[in-house]
Design an enzyme around this catalytic site. Structure first.
Site, PDB file in Angstrom:
ATOM      1  CD  GLU B 165      -2.868  -1.074   2.431  1.00  0.00           C
ATOM      2  OE1 GLU B 165      -4.092  -0.896   2.260  1.00  0.00           O
ATOM      3  OE2 GLU B 165      -2.362  -1.243   3.557  1.00  0.00           O
ATOM      4  CB  ILE B 166       2.113   3.391  -2.609  1.00  0.00           C
ATOM      5  CG1 ILE B 166       3.061   2.218  -2.933  1.00  0.00           C
ATOM      6  CG2 ILE B 166       2.808   4.744  -2.810  1.00  0.00           C
ATOM      7  CD1 ILE B 166       3.590   2.222  -4.342  1.00  0.00           C
TER       8      ILE B 166
END
Lengths: 337, 337
Positions: B165-166
């Site tokens: 998850e960025i």
């Protein structure tokens, strides 16, 4: 009961779930399946759809592609008498050891059906409903013997998906529950029946799914993520995790030696913060609480459109592979410790 | 950037997540990994743990068991200079193109670390935190350039689990976000980076997991099902379903031609009833709202105890197989339509 005792199953209502359930029963030994449905082209429909479901079920070698069996498989089953098509509820139920319905999700229909079945089927026959939403205690409203009926809720598609939620009413006898559990626990079967202790809307599987779905809709509404990216996130993390470990088991492992208690202690602020901020979107109501719907529906339509038959078959083949991996033993790793 | 451009990654904090992340970076071509950790037996620890993670990562043939590589692989990496052990933050960061931290989940630690890194690493270096709970906008509190830092949140174990998850802060530059996304999108990699549009507690993956967890705890508290049976239900239905299809995609398919909109219309009463009756258990508070804890913890401990190393390896091998199935193409089914 012995798992290999002969059974004669009357299936009432042969939509997709019903045909899939027929394939499941026919894949067992010592079963006869009596089918009854009111659609006018019933036999033609059965000849077309049953081979698709049976082809999936009978292929256990994962190195080979799933195959659609030829339509002649239905002719063979009809000739041998293992499959019998009926034109009345009376004849379908006459010799049943199990009556299983997949009819419309409608209280009046189900109450009326079970009242009739009670007078048509042998008194020893087990009565199962595949409902996802109408509890056995409601369906049995017009029955005189309320000990026989219980919910056997499959997950779509039942011939592949292992889960069967067995949900008795408060009146269902323990023996009837145990029979259903044992029937679906054949050695070698990938099906996993689980007995739910109390009737509750959505049972357990759908309650868990809808809890996650609600937060998913909230996150799309709040523009934290779009619908397709949310699906990617789920498939790239929780899907494979929960295919291999339950939610409690995962956090027991995540907590190390202290188990899930240590996990709760460590993550307490984050978990509570998430719980406090969970979305409360609704399907019923006006204005603000349902405004997420248009956004979610349009994003999902845009992302996926309508699935082709080929795509559905591909998804089912993949699902079956996950189920096969679940059943696999890993002896070599135990010896490496 | 080109995905094959050489990168030099300084890893700060080599607990389990850090070592797994080192294995992930070392499995790529054209990477040099500089590691820094304050534990006294650091090199010995790395020689023991890194080969376990690298063995998993390098085996792509699913017909062969995963193997633990010999410890000599670490010697080779150290000799060739692809892996470098540092005794100061300064030397670890000196030539980095990426600095990635897996340190303690503590605001003061992270703010102080990034302030130091800002003065030690080249100004072009990308700054990534693996935090699961402290937003980049908080961590960057003492930095003078707030455009460089972002969250790259892995799911455990990162060398197998595809999701990253960025999560940028409102100050993070678009270029920095795109670089991180591209870095994890190497062709052939099973990793799937997803950009989250807004900071939110728990990001997306854990928010979805904790929503389901809350209902799971509620159902155990209410004695609808025990903890182990709930895990079985999840593994026998939603786990494999969501390993193959996201939640929105599943319901789009479930709705047939009308898609997810038709699904919502059809299931509206059941879904709303489930949402209205969802559990509101809490981790923080007194009395009634936290009384579920003892019951859940004792049932989970009784069901699973403590996992052995062999069991953990087995779970990881299975997880890897699910991920491999996800990546599989099913060309033959498309042609059968």
């Amino acid at each position: 009961m012995s798992n290999t005792e002969p059974q004669r199953i009357a299936l009432i209502g042969l939509g997709t779930i019903g045909v899939s359930m027929a394939a499941l029963h026919l894949a067992r030994e010592n079963t006869t399946v009596d089918v009854f449905d009111t659609r006018p082209d019933f036999e033609q429909y059965l000849r077309k759809t049953l081979p698709i479901f049976m082809g999936h079920h009978l292929t256990s070698d994962t190195s080979k592609p799933d195959s659609v069996l030829p339509e002649s498989v239905v002719t063979s089953l009809l000739t041998s008498g293992r499959l019998q098509i009926h034109t009345s509820l009376e004849s379908a139920c006459a010799s049943a050891t199990i009556v299983q319905e997949q009819g419309p999700e409608n209280v009046a229909f189900k109450q009326s059906l079970w009242k009739q079945v009670e007078s048509l089927a042998p008194t020893s026959a087990h009565l199962w409903t595949s409902t996802s939403g109408i509890a056995a205690s409601i369906q049995q409203g017009e029955m005189s013997d309320k000990t026989r009926l219980l919910v056997v809720h499959p997950f779509n598609p039942p011939h592949i998906m292992p889960l069967l939620e067995i949900v008795p009413s408060p009146h269902t006898s323990t023996e009837r529950v145990e029979f259903a559990r044992a029937y679906y626990s054949v050695p070698g079967s990938k099906h996993r029946p689980v007995v739910i202790k109390k009737e509750i809307p959505g049972f357990v599987g759908n309650r868990l799914a809808f809890a996650l779905l609600r937060e998913a809709c909230h996150l799309v509404q709040e523009d934290v993520v779009n619908a397709k990216d949310l699906d990617t996130i789920l498939m790239a993390s929780l899907g494979p995790r929960w295919a291999g470990n339950g939610v409690f088991e995962s956090y027991q492992q995540g907590g190390g030696e202290g188990g899930i208690g240590a996990f709760f202690d460590k993550l307490e602020p984050t978990i509570q913060q998430v719980w406090d901020g969970q979305g409360r979107v609704n399907l019923v109501g006006n204005g603000e609480e349902t405004r997420w719907k248009d956004r979610v529906i349009s994003q999902v339509n845009e992302a996926y459109g309508t699935f082709t038959n080929g795509q559905v078959l591909e998804k089912e083949a993949r699902l079956k592979e996950f189920v096969n991996v679940q059943a696999k033993e890993y002896g070599h790793l135990e010896t490496e410790q």
